[in-house]
Write an enzyme that holds these catalytic residues in place. Structure first.
Site, PDB file in Angstrom:
ATOM      1  N   ALA A  32      82.495 -22.202 -28.689  1.00  0.00           N
ATOM      2  CA  ALA A  32      82.877 -21.124 -29.462  1.00  0.00           C
ATOM      3  C   ALA A  32      82.079 -21.162 -30.735  1.00  0.00           C
ATOM      4  O   ALA A  32      82.799 -21.310 -32.011  1.00  0.00           O
ATOM      5  CB  ALA A  32      84.505 -21.490 -29.897  1.00  0.00           C
ATOM      6  N   GLN A  35      78.781 -19.306 -37.242  1.00  0.00           N
ATOM      7  CA  GLN A  35      77.592 -19.228 -38.100  1.00  0.00           C
ATOM      8  C   GLN A  35      77.539 -20.760 -38.631  1.00  0.00           C
ATOM      9  O   GLN A  35      76.403 -21.387 -38.777  1.00  0.00           O
ATOM     10  CB  GLN A  35      77.917 -18.512 -39.212  1.00  0.00           C
ATOM     11  CG  GLN A  35      77.571 -16.828 -38.901  1.00  0.00           C
ATOM     12  CD  GLN A  35      76.047 -16.690 -38.388  1.00  0.00           C
ATOM     13  OE1 GLN A  35      75.079 -17.027 -38.636  1.00  0.00           O
ATOM     14  NE2 GLN A  35      75.919 -16.164 -37.210  1.00  0.00           N
ATOM     15  N   GLY A  36      78.452 -21.595 -38.690  1.00  0.00           N
ATOM     16  CA  GLY A  36      78.409 -22.888 -39.280  1.00  0.00           C
ATOM     17  C   GLY A  36      77.626 -23.833 -38.075  1.00  0.00           C
ATOM     18  O   GLY A  36      76.624 -24.457 -38.408  1.00  0.00           O
ATOM     19  N   HIS A  37      77.813 -23.497 -36.592  1.00  0.00           N
ATOM     20  CA  HIS A  37      77.065 -24.228 -35.627  1.00  0.00           C
ATOM     21  C   HIS A  37      75.526 -23.882 -35.896  1.00  0.00           C
ATOM     22  O   HIS A  37      74.749 -24.898 -35.647  1.00  0.00           O
ATOM     23  CB  HIS A  37      77.666 -23.958 -34.448  1.00  0.00           C
ATOM     24  CG  HIS A  37      78.970 -24.387 -34.035  1.00  0.00           C
ATOM     25  ND1 HIS A  37      80.034 -23.458 -33.869  1.00  0.00           N
ATOM     26  CD2 HIS A  37      79.591 -25.727 -33.960  1.00  0.00           C
ATOM     27  CE1 HIS A  37      81.033 -24.307 -33.609  1.00  0.00           C
ATOM     28  NE2 HIS A  37      80.774 -25.431 -33.789  1.00  0.00           N
ATOM     29  N   GLN A  61      89.362 -36.695 -27.340  1.00  0.00           N
ATOM     30  CA  GLN A  61      89.469 -36.554 -28.724  1.00  0.00           C
ATOM     31  C   GLN A  61      90.777 -35.846 -29.115  1.00  0.00           C
ATOM     32  O   GLN A  61      91.002 -35.507 -30.071  1.00  0.00           O
ATOM     33  CB  GLN A  61      88.433 -36.141 -29.545  1.00  0.00           C
ATOM     34  CG  GLN A  61      87.747 -34.752 -29.236  1.00  0.00           C
ATOM     35  CD  GLN A  61      86.604 -34.616 -29.848  1.00  0.00           C
ATOM     36  OE1 GLN A  61      85.540 -35.008 -29.378  1.00  0.00           O
ATOM     37  NE2 GLN A  61      86.460 -33.689 -31.118  1.00  0.00           N
ATOM     38  N   MET A 186      84.521 -21.946 -41.753  1.00  0.00           N
ATOM     39  CA  MET A 186      84.317 -21.772 -40.415  1.00  0.00           C
ATOM     40  C   MET A 186      84.697 -22.959 -39.471  1.00  0.00           C
ATOM     41  O   MET A 186      84.363 -23.933 -39.569  1.00  0.00           O
ATOM     42  CB  MET A 186      82.827 -21.438 -40.344  1.00  0.00           C
ATOM     43  CG  MET A 186      82.528 -20.163 -40.719  1.00  0.00           C
ATOM     44  SD  MET A 186      80.801 -19.725 -40.407  1.00  0.00           S
ATOM     45  CE  MET A 186      80.779 -17.943 -41.361  1.00  0.00           C
ATOM     46  N   SER A 187      85.236 -22.378 -38.481  1.00  0.00           N
ATOM     47  CA  SER A 187      86.059 -23.407 -37.400  1.00  0.00           C
ATOM     48  C   SER A 187      86.352 -22.463 -36.194  1.00  0.00           C
ATOM     49  O   SER A 187      86.810 -21.264 -35.892  1.00  0.00           O
ATOM     50  CB  SER A 187      87.336 -23.878 -38.042  1.00  0.00           C
ATOM     51  OG  SER A 187      87.935 -24.703 -36.679  1.00  0.00           O
ATOM     52  N   SER A 188      85.895 -23.396 -35.196  1.00  0.00           N
ATOM     53  CA  SER A 188      86.183 -22.504 -33.540  1.00  0.00           C
ATOM     54  C   SER A 188      87.620 -22.171 -33.655  1.00  0.00           C
ATOM     55  O   SER A 188      88.120 -21.170 -32.895  1.00  0.00           O
ATOM     56  CB  SER A 188      85.838 -23.413 -32.493  1.00  0.00           C
ATOM     57  OG  SER A 188      84.613 -23.707 -32.833  1.00  0.00           O
TER      58      SER A 188
END
Length: 282
Positions: A32, A35-37, A61, A186-188
């Protein structure tokens, strides 16, 4: 672009392109991609001869099976984004069995207590799962350098600790948090928010910046009470934790020490979608 679904083929390929001066940058992800990735991947591309990106939703996890089931999986779109960024990126998208070989369980780690704070208190076994999969990925890929975002600052510190304790030959680089236009980290998981929830979630970073300003004159305890009260004015928001902690030990700050670096950490449930963020306080 080179895409591998099995570790044996990936390891053979990496051996075939290895030279005396080649380096491998590695960015582990659960897909997913946002832009952070991509910022982490660009950092790797600029500093290494080869870059490997893993796309793997790691079951060990997750202590919440519903969260695991609902975690966004967008492999085809992720591959397209990576191909557009640079078709030479090496993608590793393994199955659970390829990683765990029929034994989906975590190795137990001692991270000198880093694992017992914040995320560790609310997600039992989470960091054993993180340590297990990261160590396994390092063994498969043998990277020179690996890149992690500072949004998961506790995870970043734990990975650094694991590398030091296990004497692994990989340099860990932490990279700044990328934010949406309203400053939401930003996060999935943001993809699971409604448009209204995404807009309202801007309060998380706004609260952190206010906490930073308050930290100059107020106690951690007083700030913690204010944060919970301020965010939970929205009935759809629940603060799972807010902590001001020493950046190195991750222990909560009871009394400020001018020689230490502190950081605020927060986890908020937005209609049961879990969002985390962090900010340096000095």
């Amino acid at each position: 672009m080179p895409i591998f679904y099995g570790k044996a083929f990936l390891m053979d390929y990496l051996k075939s392109i290895k030279t005396a001066n080649s380096t491998i940058g590695f960015v582990p992800t659960m897909g997913a991609l946002h832009q952070g990735h991509l910022a982490l991947i660009k950092k790797s591309l600029s500093g290494n001869v080869n870059t490997v990106v893993s796309i793997f939703v790691n079951p060990t996890q997750f202590n919440n099976l519903e969260d695991l089931a609902k975690y966004p999986r967008t492999l085809d779109e992720d591959i397209e984004k990576l191909n557009t960024l640079d078709p030479k990126i090496i993608i590793y998208a393994p199955s659970v069995d390829d990683i765990y070989e029929g034994n989906v369980s975590s190795q137990h780690f001692d991270f000198d207590g880093l694992e017992n704070q914040m995320e560790g208190k609310f997600r039992p076994g989470h960091f054993d799962g993180v340590g297990t999969v990261v160590k396994r990925l390092f063994e498969i890929i043998a990277p020179t350098t690996a890149y992690f975002g500072e949004k998961d600052f506790q995870q970043l510190q734990i990975v650094k600790k694991m590398v030091a304790m296990q004497n692994l030959p990989v340099l860990i680089i932490g990279c700044p948090i990328h934010r949406e236009n309203n400053d939401l980290a930003m996060s999935s998981r943001n993809e699971r928010l409604s448009e209204q929830e995404r807009t309202e979630a801007a309060i998380i970073y706004k609260t952190l910046t206010s906490a930073k300003a308050k930290f100059e004159k107020q106690s951690s305890k007083k700030i913690t009470v204010w944060v919970k009260s301020f965010i939970e004015k929205n009935p759809h928001f629940k603060v799972e934790y807010f902590t001001i902690a020493d950046e190195t030990t991750l222990l909560s700050c009871s009394r400020k020490n001018k020689n230490k670096k502190y950081r605020a950490f927060i986890a908020v449930l937005v209609n049961n979608i879990r969002l985390i963020d962090t900010i340096s306080l000095n």
